[in-house]
Design a protein around this motif. Structure first.
Motif, PDB file in Angstrom:
ATOM      1  N   ASP A 182       0.834  -1.202   0.000  1.00 32.92           N
ATOM      2  CA  ASP A 182       0.000   0.000   0.000  1.00 32.92           C
ATOM      3  C   ASP A 182       0.875   1.260   0.000  1.00 32.92           C
ATOM      4  O   ASP A 182       2.011   1.263   0.461  1.00 32.92           O
ATOM      5  CB  ASP A 182      -0.963   0.032   1.192  1.00 32.92           C
ATOM      6  N   SER A 183       0.307   2.322  -0.523  1.00 34.98           N
ATOM      7  CA  SER A 183       1.046   3.576  -0.679  1.00 34.98           C
ATOM      8  C   SER A 183       0.800   4.501   0.507  1.00 34.98           C
ATOM      9  O   SER A 183      -0.114   4.294   1.300  1.00 34.98           O
ATOM     10  CB  SER A 183       0.616   4.282  -1.969  1.00 34.98           C
ATOM     11  N   THR A 184       1.651   5.518   0.604  1.00 35.66           N
ATOM     12  CA  THR A 184       1.507   6.550   1.625  1.00 35.66           C
ATOM     13  C   THR A 184       1.982   7.860   1.046  1.00 35.66           C
ATOM     14  O   THR A 184       2.896   7.898   0.204  1.00 35.66           O
ATOM     15  CB  THR A 184       2.309   6.207   2.890  1.00 35.66           C
ATOM     16  N   CYS A 202       4.822   2.621  -7.144  1.00 40.64           N
ATOM     17  CA  CYS A 202       4.068   1.401  -6.827  1.00 40.64           C
ATOM     18  C   CYS A 202       3.868   0.525  -8.056  1.00 40.64           C
ATOM     19  O   CYS A 202       3.807   1.025  -9.194  1.00 40.64           O
ATOM     20  CB  CYS A 202       2.708   1.755  -6.225  1.00 40.64           C
ATOM     21  N   TRP A 233       0.099  -8.414   4.272  1.00 42.69           N
ATOM     22  CA  TRP A 233      -0.546  -7.123   4.085  1.00 42.69           C
ATOM     23  C   TRP A 233       0.158  -6.081   4.944  1.00 42.69           C
ATOM     24  O   TRP A 233       1.128  -6.406   5.635  1.00 42.69           O
ATOM     25  CB  TRP A 233      -2.035  -7.217   4.430  1.00 42.69           C
ATOM     26  N   SER A 234      -0.292  -4.865   4.919  1.00 42.38           N
ATOM     27  CA  SER A 234       0.283  -3.802   5.745  1.00 42.38           C
ATOM     28  C   SER A 234      -0.681  -3.459   6.869  1.00 42.38           C
ATOM     29  O   SER A 234      -1.882  -3.290   6.645  1.00 42.38           O
ATOM     30  CB  SER A 234       0.551  -2.547   4.909  1.00 42.38           C
ATOM     31  N   ILE A 265      -1.765   1.568   7.216  1.00 42.84           N
ATOM     32  CA  ILE A 265      -2.312   2.101   5.966  1.00 42.84           C
ATOM     33  C   ILE A 265      -3.021   3.424   6.241  1.00 42.84           C
ATOM     34  O   ILE A 265      -3.608   3.635   7.303  1.00 42.84           O
ATOM     35  CB  ILE A 265      -3.269   1.093   5.302  1.00 42.84           C
ATOM     36  N   SER A 313      -5.695   4.726   4.830  1.00 43.11           N
ATOM     37  CA  SER A 313      -7.158   4.741   4.803  1.00 43.11           C
ATOM     38  C   SER A 313      -7.766   4.308   6.134  1.00 43.11           C
ATOM     39  O   SER A 313      -8.885   4.715   6.473  1.00 43.11           O
ATOM     40  CB  SER A 313      -7.666   3.835   3.672  1.00 43.11           C
ATOM     41  N   TYR A 321      -4.299  -4.756   1.848  1.00 44.86           N
ATOM     42  CA  TYR A 321      -3.396  -5.154   0.772  1.00 44.86           C
ATOM     43  C   TYR A 321      -3.161  -4.040  -0.244  1.00 44.86           C
ATOM     44  O   TYR A 321      -2.470  -4.246  -1.236  1.00 44.86           O
ATOM     45  CB  TYR A 321      -3.948  -6.375   0.048  1.00 44.86           C
ATOM     46  N   GLY A 322      -3.761  -2.871  -0.026  1.00 46.45           N
ATOM     47  CA  GLY A 322      -3.664  -1.829  -1.037  1.00 46.45           C
ATOM     48  C   GLY A 322      -4.490  -2.145  -2.266  1.00 46.45           C
ATOM     49  O   GLY A 322      -4.253  -1.602  -3.350  1.00 46.45           O
ATOM     50  N   ASN A 323      -5.484  -3.012  -2.108  1.00 50.49           N
ATOM     51  CA  ASN A 323      -6.319  -3.490  -3.210  1.00 50.49           C
ATOM     52  C   ASN A 323      -7.768  -3.545  -2.715  1.00 50.49           C
ATOM     53  O   ASN A 323      -8.405  -4.612  -2.706  1.00 50.49           O
ATOM     54  CB  ASN A 323      -5.825  -4.878  -3.638  1.00 50.49           C
ATOM     55  N   GLU A 331     -11.122  -3.461   2.970  1.00 54.96           N
ATOM     56  CA  GLU A 331     -10.368  -2.989   4.124  1.00 54.96           C
ATOM     57  C   GLU A 331     -11.337  -2.358   5.127  1.00 54.96           C
ATOM     58  O   GLU A 331     -12.430  -1.919   4.744  1.00 54.96           O
ATOM     59  CB  GLU A 331      -9.325  -1.956   3.680  1.00 54.96           C
TER      60      GLU A 331
END
Length: 973
Positions: free
Chosen positions: A436-438, A512, A644-645, A648, A650, A710-712, A718
Motif C-alpha cells: 500500500d502507498s503513503t 508502486c 498485508w500492511s 495504511i 485509509s 493489501y492496497g487493493n 479494508e
C-alpha cells in the motif's frame, strides 16, 4: 644578620620563580594520517605561556611528550621568539602561543593516552596552591580498535585563554568539533592535573566561597550564590559570576562518542587546561547575539544567514562578531563557508556578520556541523564582555528520484529504476518496500526511512559498480518467492554515505506496482479469539483465489490450513484442517506464551483420487503484544509478520482495549486508539482513560486490534482487523530477571586443525548458548536478551545484538578470529536488566613454523624461506579447485598471525637480512636468500630470530620468539 640572610634567600627564590613561571594553558590535538589500518597520527602540543618577568621558553630539558604506548618519552625542543611556531597574542597581559608537531605510528590496536608534562605553571593562580612550583600536565587519548575503528579526538578552535569581569557572568565555548564527522561530543569539568592521574594541590572551583566577599549574593544579579558549570551538550562554560580579580585555571574533557550497533561507545578525549583572567569590576552590560535556528540543508543548496550582535549600553558600545567552525577551514576546492567581515572588526551596534555556504555532496555527514559565534563589546575604560551562541547545520543528501517501475506477471517480480543519483560519493542505496502507498513527505531534518511508516528494508546495494558506474535499478523477487498475490507494492529509496562522515539522504517519494493477481488463496485474518495456555483460539480467514484461471483450476476449491510456531515459517509446519470454507478457528492452543503463523493451500477438483494444486497463500502470523512496565505508566508494543500492511492511510488507527486482572476478551473495554502511520505500533498508557492514574498495585490487562490492508480495496475489502492475545502487567515493576548462564562453544585446537580443509579461512564464528536459573519466579516476564562482546578479558564491552526471549542461542559470524569475550543480560517487559552473566571467552589456536633448509636456485621448488603454507602445493596443482590438500600441510599452516619481524645473522653474528610484515609484505617472510643489498648469500648455515605477534585474547601473551638455524643450500651442487 639573620634578617639579611632571609632577605637574600627570598630574593633568590623570587628570582627562580620569575625564571620558571610561564605555562598558562594548553591541550594536545591529534589528527589521524591516512587509513585507520596505518595507525599513523600527527600530534600537536599547543601551549599558552606567560611572557611577563620570565625568559623561560616552551620545551627544553624537562619537557616530555609521552606517546602512551610504553615507548621512550621524547623531549620537546625549546620554541620561543623568532621561531615560526611562536607568537605573542597579548603583549599587555603577557600571553604567547607556541606549538610543537610530530608524526608517530603505533604498533598495533590499543587505547593510548598521549601526554605532555612541563615543570611549572605561571605564578599567582588563585585556585590552587603554589602554582609556580606546580607541574603543568595535559593529555589526549586515542583509540585504535579493529571493531570500533580509529578515533580522532576533537579539535578545539577557540583558545583556552579568556578574560572575565568581576561581578559579571562569564561565558566561554571551546569551539570543538569532531574531525571524523561521525562521532558525537560531550563535555565534562575535571580538576587540572600536575601529572598523570594526579590533581594539582588544594584545587578550588572558581565559584568557591574563598573568592567572594559576599558569597550568598555572588551571582550577576546579586540574588544568589555564584555558579560554575559546563554544558555537557555544547561545551559552553558559564561562571555566574567571578569574584576576586586574578588568574584561575580550570580543566575540562571533550569526550568522543561513537555509535556502534545502536549503542554509544566512549572513544578518545582531549583534556584541556584553561586559564581565565578576571579583571576588576566594570560598569558594562553584556552584548547579545541573534543567531538562526538550527537548520538542515540539502547538499547542493546555498545557505545564507545574517547574524546580528547588539550592545544594550547607552550609548551602545561597538561590537565585534567572530565565527569559529571547521567549515571555515576547508580548503578552497572543498567549498568552505565564508563570513563577512573577515577578519572580524568592531562595528556600531547593531553589528552584522553575513554567513554564506555553498554546500556540496562532500559536506554530507551524520553529525551536524557546529558554528560558534562570539560577540564582544569594546570598552576603552574597562573589560569587554562576551556572549557565545552555537548554531548547528546538518547537510543531508537529496532524495533519489524515480525513473520507472514495471511488474513482471510471469514470475511476480518488480523491476524498479531510478535516475543516476545526484551525489556520486554515495556509498549505498537502500531499497524499502511496503504494501500500500503513503503520501508521507519528510520534513527538513528528517532523513532516512522513518520506522513508523512500516516500510521494510528489502535490500541495500552498492551505489556504484566496481568500475564506477552508478547502479540505477533493482529487481525485487521477494527473496525468490515472488511478490505476494493480491497486494500492491510500493517502494522508496534512501542513499547512504560511507564512514567516517556517514549520513543519509531524504527518503524518495514512493512508486508502486500491482496489485499482483490473486491466483492463490489470500490470507486476511490471523486473529486471537481467546488467550490461554491450553485452550487458546485463533481465527484464520482467507479470500478465494479470485484471479485463478477457472478453466485450468475450476472451483469449488478445497483448502488445507497449515500452522507453525513463530513469526515466520520454518520446517515445522503442521496440517491442522482441510475445509471448503474460507474461515477456520484453531483451538487448544497456547496463545498466551506462543506465537503462531498460518498458510492456506488450495486444491481444485481433479481425478477421483487427486486434486490439482492451485497454490499456497503467503504466511501470516498472529499479532503479538508485549508490554514494558514503567513508573506510573505501561508501554505497549505489538508486531505481526503478515503479507498485508498494518499501517495504511485509509484506516490508520489501531484500537487499545484494557480491563482488570482476570478479564475475558468480551470484558475488555476500548480505552484509546493510536495512529500507526504516525506513531508506529506503540502506545503508552499513562492513565489518560477517564483521567484515572494507574495504580502500581493493580494489574491491568490489554488487547490490541490492528487494522490493515493489501492496497487493493476493491477486491480485498479494508480494513483487515486482527486481535492480539491478552497480556497483563502491573506498572512500576522494578524486579530484574535472574542472571543468565552463558556458555560458548570453545575452540579445541586439535579438532580445529583436523576440521580445517584449507589454510585460507578469513572469517570465523563463535556460537553462544544460554540457560536461565531454575527459579521460574524471576524468569516469567523475560522479553529479550542483550549480548555484549569485548576484545579482551575485562575490556570494554560493546553491544552486539538483542534477541527475543524465545531464543537461547546466537552465532557471532564473520569474525577475523575466535578471540572474543561475551556476556549476556536478560531484559524483562519493564526494561529491567539482570546482572550480566559471567563472562565467557574463546581464544585462537595460533601456529607458526619455519623450515630449516631452502634452495634459492630458481628451479621453482623451495626457492624461498617461508613459513609453512599451501601456496606452492596449490600452484603446482593443475586444477586447484579439485585438489585435496594433504592434512599434514593444513595442520602446519600459519594461523592467526598479526605481524612478523625477522632477522638473519651469519656465523660471525653479523646481521645480513631483516624483514617486517605489513603493507605489501606478507607474514610468510618469503626470503630469497639475498642480503639487504640484494646480493646472493653464499651457501651456509645461518641463524635467524623471528618475533611473531599472534591474534590472541591476552595481548600480553601474543608475542612469541622463534630462533633457529637455517641451511641455505645451492641446489645445483
Amino acid at each position: 644578620m639573620l634578617r639579611g640572610i632571609f632577605l637574600v634567600l627570598c630574593f633568590i627564590l623570587s628570582g627562580v620563580a620569575a625564571f620558571a613561571t610561564h605555562l598558562r594553558a594548553g591541550n594536545i590535538i591529534v589528527r589521524r594520517i591516512g587509513a585507520c589500518s596505518a595507525r599513523k597520527y600527527s600530534i600537536t602540543v599547543i601551549v599558552y605561556t606567560n611572557t611577563l618577568n620570565t625568559n623561560v621558553l616552551f620545551g627544553g630539558d624537562q619537557d616530555y611528550l609521552d606517546f602512551g604506548d610504553k615507548s621512550p618519552r621524547i623531549l620537546i625542543p625549546e620554541i620561543g621568539p623568532g621561531h615560526p611556531n611562536y607568537s605573542v597574542i597579548d603583549q599587555q597581559r603577557g600571553i604567547a602561543r607556541a606549538f610543537y608537531t610530530v608524526e608517530y605510528t603505533y604498533g598495533g590496536p590499543g587505547r593510548y593516552t598521549i601526554s605532555y608534562v612541563e615543570p611549572n605553571r605561571n605564578e599567582g593562580v588563585l585556585n590552587m596552591d603554589n602554582s609556580v612550583n606546580t607541574t603543568f600536565y595535559i593529555e589526549t587519548q586515542i583509540v585504535i580498535d579493529p571493531f570500533l575503528g580509529c578515533s580522532t579526538p576533537a579539535d578545539l578552535t577557540i583558545p583556552p585563554i579568556d578574560r572575565a569581569c568581576s561581578g559579571k557572568a562569564f561565558f566561554h565555548n571551546p569551539g570543538a568539533y569532531d574531525p571524523d564527522g561521525n562521532d558525537s561530543l560531550s563535555y565534562e569539568m575535571v580538576v587540572p592535573y600536575r601529572d598523570r592521574n594526579a590533581t594539582v594541590l588544594n584545587y578550588k572551583a572558581p565559584n568557591d566561597p574563598k573568592f567572594y566577599v559576599d558569597y550568598a549574593t555572588g551571582n550577576e544579579t546579586d540574588d544568589g550564590p555564584p555558579t560554575f558549570k559546563i554544558d555537557a551538550f555544547d561545551g559552553t562554560i558559564t561562571w555566574d559570576a567571578p569574584g576576586f580579580a586574578g588568574e584561575y585555571n580550570i580543566a575540562f574533557i571533550v569526550r568522543e562518542w561513537r555509535k556502534v550497533l545502536g549503542k554509544w561507545v566512549a572513544m578518545g578525549y582531549v583534556r584541556r587546561d584553561m586559564q581565565i583572567i578576571v579583571e576588576d569590576d566594570c560598569n558594562n552590560q553584556r552584548p547579545d547575539l541573534e543567531v538562526p535556528e538550527d537548520v538542515c540543508i540539502e547538499a547542493g543548496k546555498t545557505l545564507k544567514e545574517t547574524i546580528i550582535g547588539t550592545d544594550p549600553d547607552i550609548p551602545p558600545d561597538k561590537v565585534k562578531i567572530e565565527a569559529f567552525s571547521q567549515i571555515f577551514e576547508l580548503i578552497p576546492s572543498e567549498s568552505p563557508a565564508t563570513f563577512s567581515p573577515d577578519p572580524a572588526i568592531f562595528q556600531n551596534s547593531p553589528g552584522k556578520l553575513e554567513f554564506e555556504w555553498n554546500t556540496t555532496c562532500e559536506h554530507i555527514r551524520e553529525q551536524p556541523y557546529q558554528v560558534v559565534f562570539k560577540v564582544s563589546d569594546s570598552r576603552s575604560n574597562g573589560v569587554s564582555l562576551v556572549t557565545y551562541k552555537t548554531w548547528r547545520i546538518k547537510v543531508v543528501g537529496p532524495a533519489p528520484t524515480w525513473n520507472d517501475a514495471q511488474l513482471n506477471l510471469s514470475n511476480r517480480t518488480a523491476t524498479i529504476k531510478w535516475d543516476p543519483y545526484t551525489c556520486i560519493n554515495a556509498e549505498k542505496i537502500q531499497i524499502w518496500r511496503k504494501v500500500d502507498s503513503t503520501s508521507f513527505r519528510p520534513d527538513s531534518c528528517q532523513t532516512g526511512m522513518p520506522e513508523f511508516l512500516g516500510y521494510e528494508n528489502i535490500a541495500t546495494i552498492a551505489a556504484k559498480t566496481s568500475t564506477g558506474t552508478q547502479v540505477t535499478q533493482y529487481i525485487d523477487d521477494n527473496e525468490g518467492k515472488g511478490l505476494a498475490p493480491g497486494a500492491m507494492y510500493c517502494y522508496r529509496l534512501v542513499a547512504t554515505f560511507a564512514l567516517p562522515d556517514g549520513g543519509e539522504s531524504y527518503v524518495s517519494k514512493d512508486t508502486c506496482v500491482g496489485p499482483i493477481p490473486a491466483d492463490v488463496p489470500i490470507i486476511t485474518h490471523v486473529s486471537v479469539q481467546k488467550t490461554g495456555t491450553a485452550d487458546g483460539q485463533i481465527r484464520v480467514s482467507w479470500k478465494r483465489p479470485f484471479d485463478a484461471n477457472k478453466t485450468t483450476y475450476p472451483p469449488p476449491y478445497e483448502y488445507r490450513v497449515y500452522r507453525a510456531v513463530g513469526y515466520t515459517r520454518g520446517t515445522d509446519s503442521l496440517l491442522v484442517q482441510t475445509t471448503n470454507d474460507t474461515t477456520f478457528v484453531d483451538q487448544g492452543l497456547n496463545t498466551e506464551e506462543s506465537i503462531y503463523n498460518y498458510s492456506i493451500a488450495a486444491y481444485s477438483p481433479g481425478s477421483p483420487l487427486t486434486n490439482k494444486f492451485v497454490g499456497t497463500s503467503e504466511v501470516a502470523s498472529a499479532v503479538r503484544l508485549d508490554t514494558k512496565s514503567q513508573v506510573g505508566q505501561i508501554q505497549l508494543n505489538w508486531t505481526a509478520v503478515v503479507p498485508w500492511s498494518n499501517q495504511i492511510q485509509s484506516h490508520p488507527r489501531h484500537l487499545i482495549y484494557r480491563g482488570p486482572e482476570g478479564s475475558t476478551e468480551d470484558q475488555l473495554v476500548l480505552i484509546d486508539s493510536v495512529d500507526a502511520t504516525v506513531d508506529g505500533q506503540v502506545y503508552v498508557d499513562k492513565g489518560q482513560f477517564n483521567n484515572t492514574p494507574l495504580d502500581e498495585g493493580t494489574t491491568y490487562c490489554y488487547r490490541i486490534l490492528t487494522r490493515g490492508g493489501y492496497g487493493n480495496p476493491t477486491k480485498i475489502p479494508e480494513p483487515l482487523e486482527n486481535f492480539s492475545q491478552i497480556i497483563c502487567v502491573q506498572p512500576g515493576d522494578s524486579i530484574p530477571p535472574c542472571k543468565p548462564i552463558l556458555t560458548v562453544d570453545l575452540l579445541d585446537c586439535d579438532q580445529f586443525k583436523l576440521q580445517q580443509n584449507s589454510c585460507d579461512n578469513s572469517t570465523y564464528t563463535n556460537v553462544l548458548n544460554w540457560t536461565n536459573d531454575a527459579s521460574a519466579e524471576c524468569q516469567a516476564d523475560i522479553a529479550s536478551y542483550r549480548i555484549y562482546r569485548s576484545a579482551t578479558p575485562g575490556g570494554e564491552s560493546v553491544f552486539l545484538a538483542q534477541v527475543p526471549a524465545v531464543q537461547t542461542t546466537y552465532s557471532d559470524v564473520g569474525l577475523p578470529s575466535f578471540a572474543r569475550c561475551y556476556t549476556i543480560v536478560a531484559v524483562d517487559r519493564s526494561g529491567n536488566e539482570s546482572e550480566p552473566s559471567e563472562p565467557v571467552c574463546n581464544d585462537n589456536c595460533p601456529y607458526y613454523e619455519l623450515p630449516n633448509v631452502f634452495t634459492p636456485n630458481g628451479d621453482g621448488k623451495n626457492d624461498e624461506f617461508s613459513a609453512f603454507n599451501i601456496r606452492d602445493y596449490l600452484k603446482n596443482c593443475p586444477n586447484p579447485e579439485d585438489c585435496t590438500i594433504p592434512q599434514h600441510l593444513i595442520e602446519k599452516c600459519a594461523r592467526f598471525v598479526d605481524k612478523v619481524k625477522f632477522k638473519v645473522f651469519n656465523r660471525w653474528g653479523q646481521e645480513v637480512y631483516s624483514y617486517e610484515s605489513g603493507s605489501e609484505n606478507s607474514i610468510y617472510i618469503d626470503w630469497d636468500g639475498k642480503d639487504e643489498g640484494g646480493v646472493e648469500l653464499a651457501p651456509a648455515v645461518y641463524y635467524y630470530v623471528a618475533e611473531v605477534t599472534f591474534f590472541t585474547l591476552d595481548p600480553n601473551n601474543s608475542v612469541k620468539t622463534f630462533k633457529g638455524w637455517v641451511h641455505l643450500v645451492d641446489g645445483q651442487q
